[in-house]
Design an enzyme around this catalytic site. Structure first.
Site, PDB file in Angstrom:
ATOM      1  N   GLU A   1       0.825  -1.220   0.000  1.00  0.00           N
ATOM      2  CA  GLU A   1       0.000   0.000   0.000  1.00  0.00           C
ATOM      3  C   GLU A   1       0.854   1.263   0.000  1.00  0.00           C
ATOM      4  O   GLU A   1       0.416   2.303  -0.479  1.00  0.00           O
ATOM      5  CB  GLU A   1      -0.930   0.022   1.231  1.00  0.00           C
ATOM      6  CG  GLU A   1      -2.220  -0.740   1.004  1.00  0.00           C
ATOM      7  CD  GLU A   1      -3.296  -0.506   2.073  1.00  0.00           C
ATOM      8  OE1 GLU A   1      -3.031   0.161   3.078  1.00  0.00           O
ATOM      9  OE2 GLU A   1      -4.408  -1.010   1.873  1.00  0.00           O
TER      10      GLU A   1
ATOM     11  N   HIS B   1       8.768 -26.742  -0.911  1.00  0.00           N
ATOM     12  CA  HIS B   1       8.101 -27.901  -1.514  1.00  0.00           C
ATOM     13  C   HIS B   1       6.939 -27.481  -2.407  1.00  0.00           C
ATOM     14  O   HIS B   1       6.169 -28.313  -2.865  1.00  0.00           O
ATOM     15  CB  HIS B   1       7.619 -28.855  -0.420  1.00  0.00           C
ATOM     16  CG  HIS B   1       8.760 -29.434   0.369  1.00  0.00           C
ATOM     17  ND1 HIS B   1       9.217 -30.718   0.218  1.00  0.00           N
ATOM     18  CD2 HIS B   1       9.568 -28.863   1.300  1.00  0.00           C
ATOM     19  CE1 HIS B   1      10.244 -30.930   1.027  1.00  0.00           C
ATOM     20  NE2 HIS B   1      10.476 -29.812   1.695  1.00  0.00           N
TER      21      HIS B   1
ATOM     22  N   LYS C   1     -14.123  -0.250  -3.838  1.00  0.00           N
ATOM     23  CA  LYS C   1     -15.173   0.047  -2.851  1.00  0.00           C
ATOM     24  C   LYS C   1     -16.326   0.794  -3.527  1.00  0.00           C
ATOM     25  O   LYS C   1     -17.492   0.490  -3.278  1.00  0.00           O
ATOM     26  CB  LYS C   1     -14.613   0.910  -1.714  1.00  0.00           C
ATOM     27  CG  LYS C   1     -13.687   0.171  -0.788  1.00  0.00           C
ATOM     28  CD  LYS C   1     -13.334   1.052   0.388  1.00  0.00           C
ATOM     29  CE  LYS C   1     -12.150   0.518   1.139  1.00  0.00           C
ATOM     30  NZ  LYS C   1     -11.576   1.474   2.069  1.00  0.00           N
TER      31      LYS C   1
HETATM   32  O1  PA5 Z   1      -3.457   1.067   6.224  1.00  0.00           O
HETATM   33  C1  PA5 Z   1      -4.597   1.483   6.085  1.00  0.00           C
HETATM   34  O2  PA5 Z   1      -4.876   2.698   6.186  1.00  0.00           O
HETATM   35  C2  PA5 Z   1      -5.744   0.534   5.801  1.00  0.00           C
HETATM   36  O3  PA5 Z   1      -5.326  -0.756   5.676  1.00  0.00           O
HETATM   37  C3  PA5 Z   1      -6.756   0.592   6.935  1.00  0.00           C
HETATM   38  O4  PA5 Z   1      -6.116   0.271   8.137  1.00  0.00           O
HETATM   39  C4  PA5 Z   1      -7.912  -0.367   6.685  1.00  0.00           C
HETATM   40  O5  PA5 Z   1      -8.499  -0.095   5.454  1.00  0.00           O
HETATM   41  C5  PA5 Z   1      -8.948  -0.261   7.781  1.00  0.00           C
HETATM   42  O6  PA5 Z   1      -9.419   1.043   7.889  1.00  0.00           O
HETATM   43  P1  PA5 Z   1     -10.193   1.533   9.163  1.00  0.00           P
HETATM   44  O7  PA5 Z   1      -9.284   1.487  10.325  1.00  0.00           O
HETATM   45  O8  PA5 Z   1     -10.628   2.926   8.845  1.00  0.00           O
HETATM   46  O9  PA5 Z   1     -11.364   0.598   9.339  1.00  0.00           O
END
Ligand code: PA5
Length: 426
Positions: A278, A299, A414
């Site tokens: 990310e 393996h 989303k």
């Molecule tokens: O790193 C990030 O920002 C995301 O992975 C969020 O942690 C994840 O989408 C969960 O979001 P939230 O804490 O708003 O539910």
């Protein structure tokens, strides 16, 4: 402590070439002047964290351990991966600890949802719901189900004593709900993104509930904060690792395979994948982070790594000392032919597998390997490692000239899903 061993890269790295650029990026990180600079709250967090909340985390964790049999951690992405990685790494995969930890709210799987609810319904369970935004659909659906179940079992008042929320200090749907219901609430600071949040209550509360020592975890993080605050890559192992990754990209590698020799580190690999995927994977940039556990995956994936297309390099987390030793026994008949190993330990065999594989992949497979040497696996060293990887990640992303702290690409699926679900405004 983590030491970067670069002796098994196929081509050596000319670090001198990167010295000035690394210093510039270091400046951008530390004076908070780069893109995403309002999400650098994690940088000094091991020294600046809220000590009052820290004590409250320990107090409520003790309460959970004394009053419940299960803690359901309800969150997704950065809101659960760090806690899960730490708990599995430190308690192992078959913990005998009296508090069972279940991770929920990270999937839309109907079967998983049913199975977890069915498993916990007659047991004494508490819930830690974790969401910064408070609107993440997986987490929200799961939490609604958990809240209903608790209220049916214990009544509204009883449920309130079994629910703990971790969310933004002042805004968001979960914050409003937690305030209305009066749940004990921990804070995910506004300037820390999910994947950089393991040292906040997001990670610390479940980790403390698991009976682990969060003082030591934070001590390790603090030492890593100090060690990786040096601007020169010749004195900063996190920056050295970042430069090696950058150099691999320029040597036409597109995949980084995160390797451990410990099944209890599978979830650390998941945490690593989110952090780097990310943070770097945007604007057509970034290495694709993936992970494997050896010797298990030798393996399955071993053939490809040795002989397949030359798209990857390996980052090996090498832990020198196992926590527990198991001796291989002698056998009178020796029908399995293993007596040559009698008296040796399983960790000795694991170490030889590591050395043999390293040589095979490097020498005949021509696969570059960078080794991150760690002495042992405990709270302190894991705290050190989490911070080390976050700092290296910030350096890596800025070297690629991308914002390490946003994730615009995540939003597109989303939108489509909300449209299909008929959510207002989509
Ligand atoms: O790193 C990030 O920002 C995301 O992975 C969020 O942690 C994840 O989408 C969960 O979001 P939230 O804490 O708003 O539910």
């Amino acid at each position: 402590m983590i030491k970067v061993n670069d002796k098994h890269l196929i081509k050596g790295v000319d670090y001198k070439k990167y010295e000035d650029e690394v210093k510039k990026v270091h400046q951008i990180i530390h004076d908070k002047s780069g893109p995403g600079n309002d999400f650098l709250g994690w940088l000094n967090y091991p020294s600046s964290y809220d000590k009052v909340e820290f004590e409250a985390i320990k107090k409520y964790a003790k309460y959970v351990r004394e009053n419940f049999d299960i803690l359901v951690v309800c969150g997704i992405g950065g809101s659960y991966l760090g806690a899960r990685a730490a708990i599995e790494a430190l308690r192992g995969l078959h913990s005998k600890d009296k508090l069972e930890i279940i991770f929920f709210g990270q999937t839309f799987s109907s079967d998983y949802t049913y199975e977890v609810l069915d498993y916990i319904k007659d047991k004494k369970f508490a819930v830690n719901v974790i969401s910064k935004s408070g609107t993440t659909t997986e987490t929200s659906i799961a939490f609604r189900l958990l809240k209903n179940l608790l209220e049916q079992k214990l009544g509204v008042e009883g449920a309130r004593k079994a629910i703990f929320a971790t969310t933004d200090k002042e805004k968001g749907a979960l914050k409003t709900l937690a305030t209305n219901e009066g749940y004990p609430t921990f804070v995910l600071p506004g300037d820390i993104g999910g994947r950089y949040s393991v040292f906040t209550a997001v990670g610390l509360f479940p980790i403390a509930c698991a009976g682990l020592n969060i003082n030591e975890l934070m001590k390790g993080a603090l030492d890593a904060q100090k060690d990786t605050a040096k601007p020169s890559l010749f004195e900063n192992e996190a920056y050295k690792y970042a430069v090696i990754r950058y150099e691999q990209k320029h040597q036409q590698k597109s995949v980084e395979l995160f390797v451990t020799y410990e099944p209890k580190l599978v979830q650390l690999g998941e945490w690593f994948k989110q952090l780097y995927g990310e943070s770097e994977g945007k604007d057509g940039q970034g290495l694709f982070p993936t992970s494997a556990t050896f010797s298990t995956d030798l393996h399955s994936l071993g053939q490809f790594i040795q002989d397949g297309s030359k798209c990857l390099f390996e980052t090996i987390v090498h832990i020198k000392h196992a926590k527990n030793e198991v001796k291989i026994p002698s056998d009178k008949l020796d029908l399995d032919g293993l007596n040559y190993l009698a008296g040796k330990t399983v960790s000795y065999v694991n170490e030889q597998a590591y050395l043999g594989t390293l040589e095979a992949h490097e020498k005949s497979g021509q696969v570059p390997n960078v080794i991150l040497e760690m002495d042992k696996l405990d709270e302190y060293s894991l705290g050190y490692a989490f911070y080390f990887f976050m700092k290296a990640c910030a350096m890596s992303a800025y070297l690629l000239k991308v914002n390490p702290f946003n994730q615009p690409g995540v939003e597109i699926y989303k939108k489509n899903m909300f449209h299909l679900l008929g959510k207002k405004g989509y």
